[in-house]
Design an enzyme around this catalytic site. Structure first.
Site, PDB file in Angstrom:
ATOM      1  N   ASP A  35       0.902  -1.284   0.081  1.00  0.00           N
ATOM      2  CA  ASP A  35       0.013  -0.112   0.012  1.00  0.00           C
ATOM      3  C   ASP A  35       1.021   1.282   0.078  1.00  0.00           C
ATOM      4  OD1 ASP A  35      -2.239  -1.558  -0.033  1.00  0.00           O
ATOM      5  OD2 ASP A  35      -2.800  -1.257   2.052  1.00  0.00           O
ATOM      6  N   LYS A 120     -34.678  -5.441  -9.643  1.00  0.00           N
ATOM      7  CA  LYS A 120     -33.593  -6.262  -8.810  1.00  0.00           C
ATOM      8  C   LYS A 120     -32.201  -5.498  -9.557  1.00  0.00           C
ATOM      9  CE  LYS A 120     -31.427 -10.447  -7.108  1.00  0.00           C
ATOM     10  NZ  LYS A 120     -30.323 -10.407  -7.424  1.00  0.00           N
ATOM     11  N   LYS A 286     -41.898  -9.722  -3.068  1.00  0.00           N
ATOM     12  CA  LYS A 286     -42.216  -9.875  -1.813  1.00  0.00           C
ATOM     13  C   LYS A 286     -43.601  -9.859  -1.314  1.00  0.00           C
ATOM     14  CE  LYS A 286     -37.744  -6.999  -1.396  1.00  0.00           C
ATOM     15  NZ  LYS A 286     -37.376  -5.578  -0.933  1.00  0.00           N
ATOM     16  N   CYS A 404      -9.583 -40.583 -14.375  1.00  0.00           N
ATOM     17  CA  CYS A 404      -9.369 -39.208 -13.819  1.00  0.00           C
ATOM     18  C   CYS A 404      -8.307 -38.473 -14.679  1.00  0.00           C
ATOM     19  CB  CYS A 404      -9.223 -39.283 -12.332  1.00  0.00           C
ATOM     20  SG  CYS A 404      -9.209 -37.672 -11.580  1.00  0.00           S
TER      21      CYS A 404
HETATM   22  S1  IVH Z   1     -34.350  -7.609  -0.619  1.00  0.00           S
HETATM   23  C1  IVH Z   1     -34.117 -11.017   2.083  1.00  0.00           C
HETATM   24  N1  IVH Z   1     -35.165  -6.082  -2.393  1.00  0.00           N
HETATM   25  O1  IVH Z   1     -30.574  -8.845  -4.304  1.00  0.00           O
HETATM   26  C2  IVH Z   1     -34.227  -9.861   1.160  1.00  0.00           C
HETATM   27  N2  IVH Z   1     -33.001  -7.191  -2.937  1.00  0.00           N
HETATM   28  O2  IVH Z   1     -30.181 -11.795  -3.911  1.00  0.00           O
HETATM   29  C3  IVH Z   1     -33.204  -9.654   0.495  1.00  0.00           C
HETATM   30  N3  IVH Z   1     -31.478  -6.680  -4.672  1.00  0.00           N
HETATM   31  O3  IVH Z   1     -28.311  -8.791  -1.644  1.00  0.00           O
HETATM   32  C4  IVH Z   1     -32.965  -8.454  -0.066  1.00  0.00           C
HETATM   33  N4  IVH Z   1     -32.923  -5.335  -5.477  1.00  0.00           N
HETATM   34  O4  IVH Z   1     -28.017  -6.970  -3.122  1.00  0.00           O
HETATM   35  C5  IVH Z   1     -33.888  -6.855  -1.932  1.00  0.00           C
HETATM   36  N5  IVH Z   1     -35.381  -4.740  -4.499  1.00  0.00           N
HETATM   37  C6  IVH Z   1     -34.650  -5.366  -3.821  1.00  0.00           C
HETATM   38  C7  IVH Z   1     -33.404  -5.665  -4.358  1.00  0.00           C
HETATM   39  C8  IVH Z   1     -32.313  -6.563  -3.603  1.00  0.00           C
HETATM   40  C9  IVH Z   1     -31.465  -5.761  -5.535  1.00  0.00           C
HETATM   41  C10 IVH Z   1     -30.369  -7.579  -4.300  1.00  0.00           C
HETATM   42  C11 IVH Z   1     -29.523  -7.166  -3.130  1.00  0.00           C
HETATM   43  C12 IVH Z   1     -29.510  -8.624  -2.384  1.00  0.00           C
HETATM   44  C13 IVH Z   1     -29.797  -9.534  -3.506  1.00  0.00           C
HETATM   45  C14 IVH Z   1     -30.411 -10.675  -2.981  1.00  0.00           C
END
Ligand code: IVH
Length: 673
Positions: A35, A120, A286, A404
């Site tokens: 570093d 997502k 959700k 293998c």
């Molecule tokens: S909810 C238990 N909401 O997806 C619920 N996650 O695979 C988990 N992510 O690590 C999180 N958009 O980085 C949630 N609207 C959203 C999201 C989201 C992206 C990502 C997040 C999480 C990953 C889960």
């Protein structure tokens, strides 16, 4: 040469060197410079620029962020773990997802749920702790249980409020969301990172937050971790409040109920995903109602109440240059196609998995073929089909090896007792640590993130240490000769010191992580946790050898014949016993914390027959939430047999014979109240 061009040459050389270190760091994930040396090099470039105004280079650190993320952040436990999401790929998966929820909640098939539907975003998740409106800590996800303290870096992001004065903002709350970089902002960083997600991750983990500040990172909030006195009823209401409190939320969030409407929405969204300003790899569904979310709870490290509906994968065509056979940790022989490098959805792909011998035969895949390759998210790209019109006349059928490729042992296909069929996968028949490739993979698994989590000991480093004869067994990691490592190409005093530190730190670990780290076949994270909860003390684990009564494990709900057979096999091999014994000498394994305090503490249950109003899965989950144990067969260790409608008479009789208390649902409710 005149002085000016000499200076220029020195300057350009320095910039090139810096760039080289950055590249190695990102492609190989290792430091080739300390570093201190790195900072000095950067400083000297900046000094030259100050002195001579004719110096100006596009890759100068004055124009760019340093991009050497630090590995030395403090770590901190998340109050509530940061989980992942299970995936859904099509309508059938979605129907299945909803069906499981209805079964668990014991609802009718025609029941309707509201879903909070959210894009997502493909970034890096972060958790922000607010106390009395003030942002006090910011953590990265880390391994989900423990994150890195990156508060100062997160504070440089304009979308993240430092102080929230709204009257109705909770006193103590962790706000969670995604840190990302907009696609058009990524354009200027394109040379340095494979994709926007890496760019966000790299910028977030700068040692110096003024470096992070130079990158236009964004933050979108979507959930909470710890939340005292949560009065909200629905996720959608929570999202609205996030906005009122001053957080950014996605403009594309919506509430949808019917499966058909979810599918329509997914199709429409998928079409416009490329017009969005950020990368999105699917939609998150959700269950909107928090009360239902709480009842549903979690399986493994994902909630039952949410899932990610992925977008279809990007694909492209390329030529197979060769087929290589990789040998995995469990001996599985996986054929991998080496292909002409091709860009698929923004990532350059040169390897694609062919899964197994059956798959190659079924699709008649051959070296030299032009194939369609698909890539989705972080999953390894795979070959979909062969373009037969492009096959040459000299092409020959591919023959899968019968030995293998690593150790020459015979290969075998296992018979699956459940499906009554032979497995599609061929495996190396060697045991213990006799096969080189298997040994290397076992060591990689041992040090990996979910196991000992040794920073600085990535896959490439394990291979290098193996080549140099430094390691042959997992325990060799604790007797490394650091003087020899320091002499290796790309290593120096600083990186050796870092490695020493992470190895030392890894010696403190929980019993379940230790069991998982051993890499016993069929003992993944979940099963390791079950075994650890059952054994409680490391001393009990140390007693296991080939004469152990493995059938005791059959009592554990979740451990079956497959796992028991595999454990028996593992402990019948002397080399494995030595590994365990040696490791016990180096590690400080923590016993399972017995701080359970629920009403059903130290009590075990088994359910037979149909219960009223509650599914068996939910009843089990309620018992476990109250620290009770679920057994899978009747034996003298059982405390209560719970009987519902139409119980199995054999179980009731067995319980009577053993004098086990037999109770009905009402009596269970009384125990709980
Ligand atoms: S909810 C238990 N909401 O997806 C619920 N996650 O695979 C988990 N992510 O690590 C999180 N958009 O980085 C949630 N609207 C959203 C999201 C989201 C992206 C990502 C997040 C999480 C990953 C889960």
């Amino acid at each position: 040469m005149e002085e000016k061009s000499l200076i220029k040459k020195e300057y350009v050389n320095k910039i090139k060197t810096l760039k080289k270190h950055n590249e190695i760091y990102f492609s190989k994930n290792k430091s080739t410079i300390t570093d201190k040396e790195y900072d000095e090099l950067k400083f000297s470039i900046l000094e030259l620029e100050k002195k001579y105004n004719f110096l100006d280079h596009k890759d100068s650190p004055s124009k760019n962020v340093g991009f050497k993320p630090s590995k030395n952040f403090l770590k901190k436990r998340h109050k509530v773990p940061m989980l992942s999401l299970s995936n859904i790929f099509d309508k059938d998966d979605l129907i299945n997802f909803e069906k499981k929820i209805k079964n668990f909640l014991k609802l009718e098939t025609k029941a309707l749920f509201e879903y909070s539907v959210e894009p997502k975003i493909d970034g890096i998740s972060a958790s922000l702790t607010y106390q009395n409106g003030k942002l006090v800590t910011g953590l990265s996800r880390g391994d989900g249980n423990e994150g890195e303290v990156i508060t100062e870096n997160l504070k440089t992001i304009k979308d993240i409020p430092h102080l929230i004065k709204s009257k109705n903002f909770p006193n103590h709350i962790e706000i969670r969301g995604e840190v990302y970089i907009k696609k058009n902002d990524f354009e200027i960083l394109k040379d340095k990172f494979a994709n926007p997600r890496n760019a966000a991750s790299g910028s977030l983990r700068q040692k110096d937050s003024t470096e992070t500040k130079k990158i236009p990172l964004k933050f979108i909030a979507y959930t909470f971790g710890l939340f005292e006195n949560n009065k909200f009823k629905k996720q959608s209401d929570f999202l609205t409040s996030l906005k009122n409190w001053g957080f950014k939320t996605s403009n594309h969030n919506s509430v949808i109920s019917r499966i058909d409407d979810l599918i329509d929405n997914h199709q429409n969204f998928e079409k416009k995903r490329f017009q969005l300003e950020y990368d999105v790899d699917g939609l998150v569904y959700k269950i909107n109602d928090f009360e239902l979310q709480n009842r549903l709870g979690f399986v493994g490290n994902a909630p039952r109440w949410a899932a990610a509906h992925k977008f279809s994968a990007a694909y492209s065509f390329s030529k197979i240059l060769n087929i290589e056979i990789q040998v995995g940790r469990t001996g599985a022989l996986t054929p991998v196609a080496k292909v002409d490098p091709v860009n698929i959805g923004g990532v350059v792909v040169s390897n694609a998995t062919l899964h197994n011998e059956d798959e190659i035969n079924k699709k008649d895949i051959r070296i030299g073929d032009v194939v369609k390759i698909e890539r989705a998210g972080d999953v390894i790209p795979h070959v979909i089909s062969v373009d037969l019109s492009k096959r040459g006349s000299k092409s020959i059928k591919y023959k899968f090896p019968n030995k293998c490729p690593s150790c020459g042992s015979s290969v075998e296909k296992e018979f699956n007792n459940l499906t009554k069929k032979f497995d599609a996968v061929k495996r190396c028949s060697s045991e213990g640590f006799t096969c080189e490739k298997i040994s290397i993979e076992k060591i990689k698994h041992f040090v990996s993130k979910d196991a000992l989590n040794i920073d600085g000991l990535g896959k490439k480093v394990v291979e290098k240490f193996w080549e140099n004869d430094f390691i042959r067994y997992p325990q060799d990691i604790f007797r490394l000769d650091f003087k020899k490592i320091e002499k290796l190409d790309g290593w120096g005093p600083q990186s050796v010191a870092n490695l020493k530190y992470s190895i030392e730190k890894s010696k403190d670990l929980s019993l379940n992580k230790f069991i998982f780290a051993l890499g016993i076949r069929h003992i993944g994270q979940e099963n390791a946790k079950l075994l650890s909860k059952h054994l409680i003390k490391k001393e009990n684990f140390a007693k296991i050898d080939k004469n152990y009564d493995f059938d005791k494990f059959a009592n554990i709900d979740g451990i079956g014949e497959t796992q028991i057979t595999s454990l028996k096999k593992f402990f019948s091999i002397k080399e494995n016993l030595k590994v365990v014994k040696d490791l016990f000498g180096y590690l400080r394994i923590e016993n399972e914390k017995n701080n359970v305090s629920g009403k059903l503490k130290n009590l075990s249950f088994l359910i037979t027959g149909k219960l009223n109003n509650v599914s068996r899965a939910e009843a089990k989950s309620v018992i476990e939430k109250n620290s009770g144990k679920i057994l899978s067969s009747i034996n003298k260790n059982l405390n209560y047999l719970i009987i519902g409608e139409k119980p199995t008479s054999k179980k009731v009789n067995q319980a009577r014979e053993l004098g086990i208390k037999i109770i009905d649902q009402k009596e269970l409710d009384q125990l709980l109240s």
